[in-house]
Design a protein around this motif. Sequence first.
Motif, PDB file in Angstrom:
ATOM      1  N   GLN A 154       0.888  -1.141   0.237  1.00 36.94           N
ATOM      2  CA  GLN A 154       0.126   0.112   0.207  1.00 36.94           C
ATOM      3  C   GLN A 154       0.513   1.301  -0.108  1.00 36.94           C
ATOM      4  O   GLN A 154       1.662   1.585   1.147  1.00 36.94           O
ATOM      5  CB  GLN A 154      -0.877   0.493   1.304  1.00 36.94           C
ATOM      6  CG  GLN A 154      -1.947   0.513   1.275  1.00 36.94           C
ATOM      7  CD  GLN A 154      -2.723   1.178   0.478  1.00 36.94           C
ATOM      8  OE1 GLN A 154      -3.368   0.667  -0.254  1.00 36.94           O
ATOM      9  NE2 GLN A 154      -2.549   2.645  -0.529  1.00 36.94           N
ATOM     10  N   LYS A 155       0.660   2.139  -1.050  1.00 41.17           N
ATOM     11  CA  LYS A 155       1.654   3.209  -1.069  1.00 41.17           C
ATOM     12  C   LYS A 155       0.985   4.393  -0.687  1.00 41.17           C
ATOM     13  O   LYS A 155      -0.225   4.299  -0.389  1.00 41.17           O
ATOM     14  CB  LYS A 155       1.598   3.780  -2.795  1.00 41.17           C
ATOM     15  CG  LYS A 155       2.885   5.056  -2.859  1.00 41.17           C
ATOM     16  CD  LYS A 155       4.082   4.728  -2.527  1.00 41.17           C
ATOM     17  CE  LYS A 155       5.008   5.936  -2.688  1.00 41.17           C
ATOM     18  NZ  LYS A 155       6.548   5.277  -2.629  1.00 41.17           N
ATOM     19  N   LEU A 156       0.948   4.790   0.588  1.00 43.45           N
ATOM     20  CA  LEU A 156       0.870   6.172   0.862  1.00 43.45           C
ATOM     21  C   LEU A 156       1.074   7.643   0.647  1.00 43.45           C
ATOM     22  O   LEU A 156       2.840   7.494  -0.373  1.00 43.45           O
ATOM     23  CB  LEU A 156       1.562   6.258   2.701  1.00 43.45           C
ATOM     24  CG  LEU A 156       1.165   5.101   3.174  1.00 43.45           C
ATOM     25  CD1 LEU A 156       2.028   5.404   4.938  1.00 43.45           C
ATOM     26  CD2 LEU A 156      -0.184   4.415   3.645  1.00 43.45           C
ATOM     27  N   SER A 157       0.826   8.567   0.961  1.00 45.87           N
ATOM     28  CA  SER A 157       0.536   9.831   0.684  1.00 45.87           C
ATOM     29  C   SER A 157       2.106  10.757   1.710  1.00 45.87           C
ATOM     30  O   SER A 157       2.205   9.416   2.932  1.00 45.87           O
ATOM     31  CB  SER A 157      -0.217  10.883   0.818  1.00 45.87           C
ATOM     32  OG  SER A 157      -1.021  10.827   1.872  1.00 45.87           O
ATOM     33  N   THR A 158       2.597  11.520   1.308  1.00 49.11           N
ATOM     34  CA  THR A 158       3.395  12.142   1.999  1.00 49.11           C
ATOM     35  C   THR A 158       2.918  12.285   3.575  1.00 49.11           C
ATOM     36  O   THR A 158       3.496  12.183   4.714  1.00 49.11           O
ATOM     37  CB  THR A 158       4.023  13.064   1.587  1.00 49.11           C
ATOM     38  OG1 THR A 158       4.652  13.250   0.947  1.00 49.11           O
ATOM     39  CG2 THR A 158       5.642  13.397   2.752  1.00 49.11           C
ATOM     40  N   LYS A 159       2.312  12.637   3.795  1.00 47.65           N
ATOM     41  CA  LYS A 159       1.573  13.425   4.912  1.00 47.65           C
ATOM     42  C   LYS A 159       0.905  11.906   5.484  1.00 47.65           C
ATOM     43  O   LYS A 159       1.329  11.624   6.914  1.00 47.65           O
ATOM     44  CB  LYS A 159       0.488  13.748   4.890  1.00 47.65           C
ATOM     45  CG  LYS A 159       0.536  15.533   4.137  1.00 47.65           C
ATOM     46  CD  LYS A 159       1.176  16.647   5.620  1.00 47.65           C
ATOM     47  CE  LYS A 159       0.682  17.697   5.529  1.00 47.65           C
ATOM     48  NZ  LYS A 159       1.906  18.525   3.717  1.00 47.65           N
ATOM     49  N   GLU A 160       0.418  10.886   4.840  1.00 48.32           N
ATOM     50  CA  GLU A 160      -0.232  10.048   5.653  1.00 48.32           C
ATOM     51  C   GLU A 160       0.961   9.374   6.164  1.00 48.32           C
ATOM     52  O   GLU A 160       1.234   8.633   7.742  1.00 48.32           O
ATOM     53  CB  GLU A 160      -0.554   8.480   4.489  1.00 48.32           C
ATOM     54  CG  GLU A 160      -1.803   9.067   3.997  1.00 48.32           C
ATOM     55  CD  GLU A 160      -2.839   8.644   2.653  1.00 48.32           C
ATOM     56  OE1 GLU A 160      -4.066   8.850   2.457  1.00 48.32           O
ATOM     57  OE2 GLU A 160      -2.100   8.013   1.806  1.00 48.32           O
TER      58      GLU A 160
END
Length: 228
Positions: A154-160
């Motif tokens: 699962q790829k996360l956004s920077t903030k996540e």
Amino acid sequence: MQKILLAEDDPNLGELLKDYLELKSKFDVTLCQDGEEALTAFHKDEYDLCILDVMMPKKDGFTLGKDIRKTNTTVPIIYATAKGMMEDKTQAFELGGDDYITKPFRVEELLLRIHALLKRSSREKDEEVADKFEIGDYFFDYTSQQISYKGQQQKLSTKEAELLRLLCLKKNDVLTREEALLKIWHDDNYFTGRSMDVFLSKLRKYLKQDSNVEIVNVHGKGYKLLVS
């Protein structure tokens, strides 16, 4: 052995503090009796903490602290002075000081403050390099911003990723709402708070496959990443 730079122009007090810190806590203490001598010593060696008297000849403690901060932004600094006015305390922290103790003080109190700052400094150093975490059956790589679960990615956004890292660093402990907002968004207003709530909902969704992992709200405080 942790090293302390002690800048104190009163020779009697300086020797007393040096002897106490070396005997009581086995610190390696370098004693300097003016600001210029202390700055020279600081550039010659590496120190874990500095204790700076404010009223010193040749270079006062505030100027010395400012010069130290030009080359080292992280070493803990305690200012020690007979001046107890609020403006003096404000100046100490504005110049990058980490603590302030007013003379006369008990050496036992100074020692408690030293240990607290060294513990915090050590924790912050660990946090700076921590980038891989096990969360139950999940594996989180902060650098690549990915969560792995039984072969699924699962790829996360920077903030996540930043938010999950803070939760991991405080695993099973409270991450305050204010700390998260200030460290990630650099603001704790209503709108950034609502934005963070959205990211928390997404993280809960990503971690829902392991029943032993949960992000819970702590009423009036913040959040906990619980891993049982």
